[in-house]
Write a protein that holds these residues in place. Structure first.
Motif, mmCIF file in Angstrom:
data_model
loop_
_atom_site.group_PDB
_atom_site.id
_atom_site.type_symbol
_atom_site.label_atom_id
_atom_site.label_comp_id
_atom_site.label_asym_id
_atom_site.label_seq_id
_atom_site.Cartn_x
_atom_site.Cartn_y
_atom_site.Cartn_z
ATOM 1 N N TYR A 120 1.233 7.557 5.255
ATOM 2 C CA TYR A 120 -0.225 7.569 5.316
ATOM 3 C C TYR A 120 -0.727 8.892 5.886
ATOM 4 N N GLU A 133 5.363 0.600 4.740
ATOM 5 C CA GLU A 133 6.061 1.893 4.707
ATOM 6 C C GLU A 133 7.562 1.722 4.685
ATOM 7 N N GLY A 170 8.450 3.513 1.631
ATOM 8 C CA GLY A 170 8.482 4.899 2.079
ATOM 9 C C GLY A 170 9.622 5.691 1.469
ATOM 10 N N LYS A 193 3.329 -0.676 8.883
ATOM 11 C CA LYS A 193 4.735 -0.350 9.152
ATOM 12 C C LYS A 193 5.652 -1.077 8.177
ATOM 13 N N SER A 196 3.100 8.031 10.946
ATOM 14 C CA SER A 196 3.621 7.659 9.639
ATOM 15 C C SER A 196 3.873 8.875 8.752
#
Length: 370
Positions: free
Chosen positions: A294, A366, A370, A363, A291
Protein backbone atom coordinates in the motif's frame (compact mmCIF):
# COMPACT_ATOMS: atom_id res chain seq x y z
CA UNK A 1 -28.65 -8.41 12.32
CA UNK A 2 -24.92 -7.75 12.24
CA UNK A 3 -23.57 -4.22 12.17
CA UNK A 4 -20.69 -3.63 9.77
CA UNK A 5 -17.79 -1.22 10.03
CA UNK A 6 -18.84 1.55 7.66
CA UNK A 7 -15.91 3.62 6.35
CA UNK A 8 -18.09 5.78 4.10
CA UNK A 9 -17.04 9.39 3.57
CA UNK A 10 -20.65 10.55 3.87
CA UNK A 11 -23.39 9.93 4.57
CA UNK A 12 -21.37 8.25 7.25
CA UNK A 13 -21.75 6.02 10.29
CA UNK A 14 -23.65 7.33 13.31
CA UNK A 15 -23.10 6.27 16.93
CA UNK A 16 -25.13 3.17 17.73
CA UNK A 17 -26.38 4.80 20.95
CA UNK A 18 -27.87 7.60 18.88
CA UNK A 19 -29.55 5.24 16.44
CA UNK A 20 -30.98 3.18 19.29
CA UNK A 21 -32.36 6.25 21.03
CA UNK A 22 -33.89 7.54 17.80
CA UNK A 23 -35.50 4.15 17.20
CA UNK A 24 -36.95 4.09 20.72
CA UNK A 25 -38.36 7.60 20.27
CA UNK A 26 -39.58 7.14 16.71
CA UNK A 27 -43.30 6.84 17.42
CA UNK A 28 -43.54 8.84 20.63
CA UNK A 29 -41.04 11.56 21.48
CA UNK A 30 -40.99 12.13 25.27
CA UNK A 31 -44.66 11.34 25.74
CA UNK A 32 -45.85 13.75 23.06
CA UNK A 33 -47.58 10.98 21.14
CA UNK A 34 -45.77 12.13 17.99
CA UNK A 35 -42.63 11.36 16.06
CA UNK A 36 -40.23 14.27 15.68
CA UNK A 37 -40.89 13.95 11.94
CA UNK A 38 -44.52 14.91 12.54
CA UNK A 39 -44.04 17.88 14.83
CA UNK A 40 -44.69 21.48 13.95
CA UNK A 41 -41.34 23.23 13.83
CA UNK A 42 -42.92 26.08 15.79
CA UNK A 43 -44.43 23.90 18.50
CA UNK A 44 -43.00 23.79 22.01
CA UNK A 45 -41.71 20.23 21.53
CA UNK A 46 -39.49 20.99 18.56
CA UNK A 47 -38.55 24.40 19.93
CA UNK A 48 -37.00 22.63 22.91
CA UNK A 49 -35.09 20.28 20.59
CA UNK A 50 -33.55 22.99 18.42
CA UNK A 51 -32.73 25.30 21.33
CA UNK A 52 -30.88 22.50 23.13
CA UNK A 53 -29.02 21.54 19.95
CA UNK A 54 -27.89 25.12 19.38
CA UNK A 55 -26.74 25.45 22.99
CA UNK A 56 -24.81 22.17 22.77
CA UNK A 57 -22.99 23.27 19.62
CA UNK A 58 -21.89 26.45 21.35
CA UNK A 59 -20.62 24.48 24.32
CA UNK A 60 -18.86 21.76 22.32
CA UNK A 61 -17.15 24.17 19.93
CA UNK A 62 -16.60 26.94 22.50
CA UNK A 63 -18.22 29.46 20.20
CA UNK A 64 -17.35 32.97 21.47
CA UNK A 65 -19.83 35.76 21.96
CA UNK A 66 -20.40 37.74 18.78
CA UNK A 67 -21.06 34.69 16.61
CA UNK A 68 -24.34 33.19 15.42
CA UNK A 69 -24.91 29.44 15.11
CA UNK A 70 -27.28 28.63 12.25
CA UNK A 71 -28.92 25.45 11.01
CA UNK A 72 -29.21 25.66 7.22
CA UNK A 73 -30.10 23.42 4.29
CA UNK A 74 -28.33 22.61 1.05
CA UNK A 75 -25.31 20.61 2.20
CA UNK A 76 -21.67 21.57 1.89
CA UNK A 77 -21.82 22.07 -1.88
CA UNK A 78 -24.89 24.26 -1.57
CA UNK A 79 -23.18 26.33 1.10
CA UNK A 80 -20.37 27.03 -1.35
CA UNK A 81 -22.90 29.13 -3.25
CA UNK A 82 -24.66 30.49 -0.18
CA UNK A 83 -21.43 31.85 1.35
CA UNK A 84 -20.53 34.18 -1.55
CA UNK A 85 -24.15 35.28 -1.87
CA UNK A 86 -24.00 36.33 1.78
CA UNK A 87 -20.57 37.98 1.77
CA UNK A 88 -20.20 39.66 -1.63
CA UNK A 89 -22.90 42.31 -1.39
CA UNK A 90 -20.44 45.17 -0.77
CA UNK A 91 -17.18 43.79 -2.15
CA UNK A 92 -17.01 41.06 -4.78
CA UNK A 93 -13.37 39.99 -4.30
CA UNK A 94 -12.89 36.35 -3.23
CA UNK A 95 -9.52 34.75 -2.45
CA UNK A 96 -9.15 30.96 -2.22
CA UNK A 97 -6.40 28.56 -1.21
CA UNK A 98 -6.82 25.35 -3.20
CA UNK A 99 -5.69 22.21 -1.37
CA UNK A 100 -7.94 19.54 -2.88
CA UNK A 101 -11.07 18.63 -4.76
CA UNK A 102 -13.44 20.44 -2.41
CA UNK A 103 -11.63 23.76 -2.40
CA UNK A 104 -11.40 23.44 -6.19
CA UNK A 105 -15.20 23.12 -6.25
CA UNK A 106 -15.45 26.12 -3.93
CA UNK A 107 -13.23 28.06 -6.30
CA UNK A 108 -15.45 27.26 -9.28
CA UNK A 109 -18.62 28.16 -7.39
CA UNK A 110 -17.30 31.46 -6.02
CA UNK A 111 -16.10 32.47 -9.48
CA UNK A 112 -19.74 32.60 -10.57
CA UNK A 113 -20.46 35.41 -8.12
CA UNK A 114 -17.27 37.39 -7.66
CA UNK A 115 -13.80 38.42 -8.74
CA UNK A 116 -11.88 35.29 -7.82
CA UNK A 117 -8.18 35.22 -6.99
CA UNK A 118 -6.22 32.02 -6.34
CA UNK A 119 -4.08 32.90 -3.32
CA UNK A 120 -2.22 29.56 -3.39
CA UNK A 121 -2.59 26.09 -4.87
CA UNK A 122 -1.29 22.66 -3.94
CA UNK A 123 -2.25 21.06 -7.27
CA UNK A 124 0.27 18.64 -8.79
CA UNK A 125 -1.14 18.49 -12.30
CA UNK A 126 1.41 15.91 -13.45
CA UNK A 127 0.51 13.34 -10.80
CA UNK A 128 -1.53 10.29 -11.79
CA UNK A 129 -2.42 9.70 -8.15
CA UNK A 130 -2.33 12.18 -5.30
CA UNK A 131 -2.77 15.41 -7.23
CA UNK A 132 -3.21 17.24 -3.92
CA UNK A 133 -0.77 16.07 -1.28
CA UNK A 134 0.19 19.12 0.77
CA UNK A 135 -0.76 22.57 1.99
CA UNK A 136 1.20 25.36 0.28
CA UNK A 137 3.56 27.16 2.68
CA UNK A 138 1.66 30.03 4.24
CA UNK A 139 4.57 32.36 3.50
CA UNK A 140 3.86 31.80 -0.20
CA UNK A 141 0.17 32.72 -0.04
CA UNK A 142 -0.78 35.90 -1.84
CA UNK A 143 -3.92 37.23 -0.20
CA UNK A 144 -5.42 40.52 -1.34
CA UNK A 145 -5.73 42.87 1.61
CA UNK A 146 -9.07 44.17 0.33
CA UNK A 147 -10.71 40.79 -0.38
CA UNK A 148 -14.22 40.22 0.97
CA UNK A 149 -12.95 36.93 2.44
CA UNK A 150 -10.37 34.16 2.14
CA UNK A 151 -11.72 30.63 1.73
CA UNK A 152 -9.95 27.42 2.78
CA UNK A 153 -11.16 23.85 3.17
CA UNK A 154 -10.13 22.69 6.63
CA UNK A 155 -10.13 19.03 5.66
CA UNK A 156 -10.23 17.73 2.11
CA UNK A 157 -12.54 14.72 2.27
CA UNK A 158 -11.48 13.31 -1.10
CA UNK A 159 -7.74 13.97 -1.00
CA UNK A 160 -7.00 13.55 2.71
CA UNK A 161 -5.29 16.89 3.36
CA UNK A 162 -6.06 18.61 6.67
CA UNK A 163 -5.20 21.98 8.21
CA UNK A 164 -4.17 21.48 11.85
CA UNK A 165 -4.10 25.21 12.49
CA UNK A 166 -5.92 28.06 10.84
CA UNK A 167 -3.81 30.88 9.38
CA UNK A 168 -3.37 34.22 11.11
CA UNK A 169 -4.83 36.77 8.70
CA UNK A 170 -2.75 39.59 10.18
CA UNK A 171 0.43 37.62 9.47
CA UNK A 172 -0.76 37.28 5.88
CA UNK A 173 -0.97 41.06 5.60
CA UNK A 174 -4.75 40.97 5.47
CA UNK A 175 -5.97 41.61 9.03
CA UNK A 176 -9.36 42.85 7.88
CA UNK A 177 -10.09 39.90 5.58
CA UNK A 178 -12.42 37.34 7.22
CA UNK A 179 -11.33 33.71 7.06
CA UNK A 180 -14.03 31.34 5.78
CA UNK A 181 -13.45 27.64 6.50
CA UNK A 182 -15.28 24.62 5.12
CA UNK A 183 -15.16 22.24 8.10
CA UNK A 184 -17.59 19.66 6.71
CA UNK A 185 -15.45 16.60 7.32
CA UNK A 186 -13.55 17.42 10.50
CA UNK A 187 -16.00 19.50 12.54
CA UNK A 188 -16.27 18.21 16.13
CA UNK A 189 -13.38 15.79 15.56
CA UNK A 190 -10.94 18.07 17.43
CA UNK A 191 -10.98 21.58 18.88
CA UNK A 192 -11.19 24.31 16.22
CA UNK A 193 -10.38 27.94 16.99
CA UNK A 194 -13.59 29.68 15.98
CA UNK A 195 -12.17 33.07 16.98
CA UNK A 196 -9.70 32.95 14.05
CA UNK A 197 -12.57 32.70 11.58
CA UNK A 198 -15.24 34.95 10.24
CA UNK A 199 -17.34 31.99 9.19
CA UNK A 200 -17.23 28.21 9.41
CA UNK A 201 -19.63 25.84 7.69
CA UNK A 202 -20.10 22.14 7.32
CA UNK A 203 -22.53 19.59 5.96
CA UNK A 204 -23.85 17.34 8.69
CA UNK A 205 -23.52 13.95 7.04
CA UNK A 206 -20.03 13.14 8.29
CA UNK A 207 -19.55 13.97 11.98
CA UNK A 208 -22.88 15.51 12.95
CA UNK A 209 -25.85 13.57 11.63
CA UNK A 210 -27.85 12.65 8.53
CA UNK A 211 -27.73 14.48 5.24
CA UNK A 212 -30.04 17.45 4.85
CA UNK A 213 -28.56 19.75 7.48
CA UNK A 214 -25.72 22.27 7.27
CA UNK A 215 -24.16 24.01 10.26
CA UNK A 216 -22.95 27.61 9.90
CA UNK A 217 -21.09 29.65 12.52
CA UNK A 218 -20.85 33.27 11.42
CA UNK A 219 -19.49 36.41 13.07
CA UNK A 220 -22.08 39.08 13.74
CA UNK A 221 -20.39 41.77 11.64
CA UNK A 222 -20.74 39.57 8.52
CA UNK A 223 -24.52 39.25 8.78
CA UNK A 224 -25.24 42.38 6.75
CA UNK A 225 -23.05 41.74 3.69
CA UNK A 226 -25.51 39.81 1.52
CA UNK A 227 -25.83 40.26 -2.22
CA UNK A 228 -29.18 41.69 -3.33
CA UNK A 229 -29.92 38.43 -5.17
CA UNK A 230 -29.35 36.19 -2.13
CA UNK A 231 -32.55 34.16 -1.56
CA UNK A 232 -34.26 35.13 1.68
CA UNK A 233 -34.26 31.55 2.99
CA UNK A 234 -30.45 31.52 2.70
CA UNK A 235 -29.80 35.03 4.03
CA UNK A 236 -27.78 34.64 7.22
CA UNK A 237 -29.19 37.81 8.76
CA UNK A 238 -32.77 36.62 8.32
CA UNK A 239 -31.99 33.07 9.41
CA UNK A 240 -30.21 34.35 12.54
CA UNK A 241 -33.00 36.77 13.41
CA UNK A 242 -35.48 33.89 13.24
CA UNK A 243 -33.53 31.33 15.25
CA UNK A 244 -32.84 29.12 12.21
CA UNK A 245 -36.57 28.86 11.57
CA UNK A 246 -37.18 31.55 8.97
CA UNK A 247 -38.52 28.69 6.84
CA UNK A 248 -39.26 25.11 7.86
CA UNK A 249 -35.90 23.62 8.87
CA UNK A 250 -34.84 19.97 8.38
CA UNK A 251 -36.42 19.02 11.70
CA UNK A 252 -35.50 15.36 11.92
CA UNK A 253 -31.90 15.98 10.89
CA UNK A 254 -31.65 18.63 13.62
CA UNK A 255 -33.10 16.19 16.15
CA UNK A 256 -30.53 13.50 15.23
CA UNK A 257 -27.74 16.09 15.30
CA UNK A 258 -28.88 17.07 18.78
CA UNK A 259 -28.62 13.44 19.91
CA UNK A 260 -25.10 13.30 18.47
CA UNK A 261 -24.14 16.47 20.36
CA UNK A 262 -25.38 14.91 23.61
CA UNK A 263 -23.49 11.71 22.81
CA UNK A 264 -20.31 13.73 22.26
CA UNK A 265 -20.74 15.40 25.62
CA UNK A 266 -21.07 11.98 27.27
CA UNK A 267 -17.82 10.90 25.60
CA UNK A 268 -15.96 13.80 27.19
CA UNK A 269 -16.43 16.42 24.48
CA UNK A 270 -14.35 17.42 21.49
CA UNK A 271 -10.98 17.20 23.26
CA UNK A 272 -11.64 13.57 24.17
CA UNK A 273 -12.69 12.79 20.61
CA UNK A 274 -9.48 14.38 19.32
CA UNK A 275 -7.43 11.91 21.37
CA UNK A 276 -9.43 8.96 20.07
CA UNK A 277 -9.23 10.16 16.49
CA UNK A 278 -5.48 10.67 16.72
CA UNK A 279 -5.09 7.11 17.99
CA UNK A 280 -7.26 5.67 15.21
CA UNK A 281 -5.44 7.59 12.48
CA UNK A 282 -2.03 6.66 13.87
CA UNK A 283 -2.96 2.98 13.93
CA UNK A 284 -3.98 3.03 10.27
CA UNK A 285 -1.17 5.23 8.96
CA UNK A 286 1.44 3.12 10.79
CA UNK A 287 0.13 -0.01 9.07
CA UNK A 288 0.18 1.68 5.66
CA UNK A 289 3.67 3.10 6.18
CA UNK A 290 5.07 -0.30 7.15
CA UNK A 291 3.59 -1.97 4.09
CA UNK A 292 5.16 -2.72 0.72
CA UNK A 293 1.77 -3.23 -0.96
CA UNK A 294 0.00 0.00 0.00
CA UNK A 295 1.07 3.58 -0.61
CA UNK A 296 -0.08 6.99 0.58
CA UNK A 297 0.81 10.32 -1.02
CA UNK A 298 -0.16 13.05 1.46
CA UNK A 299 2.69 14.68 3.33
CA UNK A 300 2.90 13.61 6.97
CA UNK A 301 2.39 17.11 8.39
CA UNK A 302 -1.05 17.47 6.82
CA UNK A 303 -2.36 13.92 6.76
CA UNK A 304 -6.05 13.95 7.56
CA UNK A 305 -7.22 12.14 10.66
CA UNK A 306 -10.70 11.83 9.17
CA UNK A 307 -10.17 10.65 5.59
CA UNK A 308 -7.27 8.37 4.72
CA UNK A 309 -6.79 7.77 0.97
CA UNK A 310 -4.42 4.98 0.02
CA UNK A 311 -3.55 2.98 -3.07
CA UNK A 312 -2.45 -0.55 -3.88
CA UNK A 313 0.83 -0.52 -5.77
CA UNK A 314 -0.66 -3.20 -8.01
CA UNK A 315 -4.02 -1.71 -8.93
CA UNK A 316 -5.13 -4.93 -10.62
CA UNK A 317 -5.77 -6.15 -7.06
CA UNK A 318 -8.31 -3.42 -6.27
CA UNK A 319 -11.44 -5.48 -6.87
CA UNK A 320 -10.09 -8.45 -4.93
CA UNK A 321 -9.21 -6.14 -2.05
CA UNK A 322 -12.70 -4.62 -1.92
CA UNK A 323 -14.39 -8.02 -2.20
CA UNK A 324 -12.34 -9.39 0.68
CA UNK A 325 -13.06 -6.34 2.77
CA UNK A 326 -16.80 -6.65 2.15
CA UNK A 327 -16.72 -10.31 3.18
CA UNK A 328 -15.27 -9.19 6.51
CA UNK A 329 -17.85 -6.48 7.08
CA UNK A 330 -15.51 -3.61 6.14
CA UNK A 331 -17.56 -1.47 3.77
CA UNK A 332 -17.31 1.71 1.66
CA UNK A 333 -13.54 1.58 1.23
CA UNK A 334 -13.49 2.42 -2.49
CA UNK A 335 -11.85 5.77 -3.15
CA UNK A 336 -13.66 8.69 -4.73
CA UNK A 337 -14.16 8.22 -8.47
CA UNK A 338 -12.06 11.31 -9.22
CA UNK A 339 -8.91 9.90 -7.60
CA UNK A 340 -9.40 6.12 -7.46
CA UNK A 341 -7.71 3.82 -5.01
CA UNK A 342 -9.10 3.35 -1.51
CA UNK A 343 -10.26 5.64 1.26
CA UNK A 344 -11.07 4.94 4.89
CA UNK A 345 -13.06 7.60 6.70
CA UNK A 346 -12.49 7.57 10.46
CA UNK A 347 -15.15 9.93 11.77
CA UNK A 348 -16.10 10.16 15.44
CA UNK A 349 -18.58 7.28 15.24
CA UNK A 350 -15.96 4.84 13.90
CA UNK A 351 -14.71 2.82 16.89
CA UNK A 352 -11.10 1.85 17.38
CA UNK A 353 -12.19 -1.77 16.89
CA UNK A 354 -13.22 -0.93 13.34
CA UNK A 355 -9.82 0.53 12.52
CA UNK A 356 -8.11 -2.47 14.11
CA UNK A 357 -10.24 -4.79 11.98
CA UNK A 358 -9.18 -2.87 8.87
CA UNK A 359 -5.51 -2.98 9.85
CA UNK A 360 -5.76 -6.75 10.44
CA UNK A 361 -7.28 -7.16 6.99
CA UNK A 362 -4.62 -4.98 5.35
CA UNK A 363 -1.94 -7.25 6.76
CA UNK A 364 -3.82 -10.42 5.85
CA UNK A 365 -4.40 -9.26 2.26
CA UNK A 366 -0.76 -8.25 1.84
CA UNK A 367 0.42 -11.60 3.16
CA UNK A 368 -1.66 -13.44 0.58
CA UNK A 369 -1.12 -11.04 -2.35
CA UNK A 370 2.17 -9.27 -1.65
Amino acid sequence: MTRVFNFSAGPAALPEEVLSQAAAEMLDWHGSGMSVMEMSHRGKEFTSIIEQALADVRELMQVPAGYQVLFMQGGGLGENAIVPLNLLGRNNKVDIVETGSWSAKSRAEAARYGDLHLAASGLRAEAKQGKYTSIPAVADWRVRSDAAYLHICGNETIDGVEFFDFPDMAALGAPDVPLVVDVSSHILSRPLDVSKCGLLFGGAQKNIGPAGLTLVIVRDDLLDQAHALCPSAFNYKLVAANGSMYNTPPTYSIYIAGLVFQWLKRQGGVAAMAERNAAKASLLYDALDQSELYITHVEHACRSRMNVPFFLRDESLNEAFLAGAKARGLLQLKGHKSVGGMRASLYNAMPLAGVQALVDYLKEFEKSHG
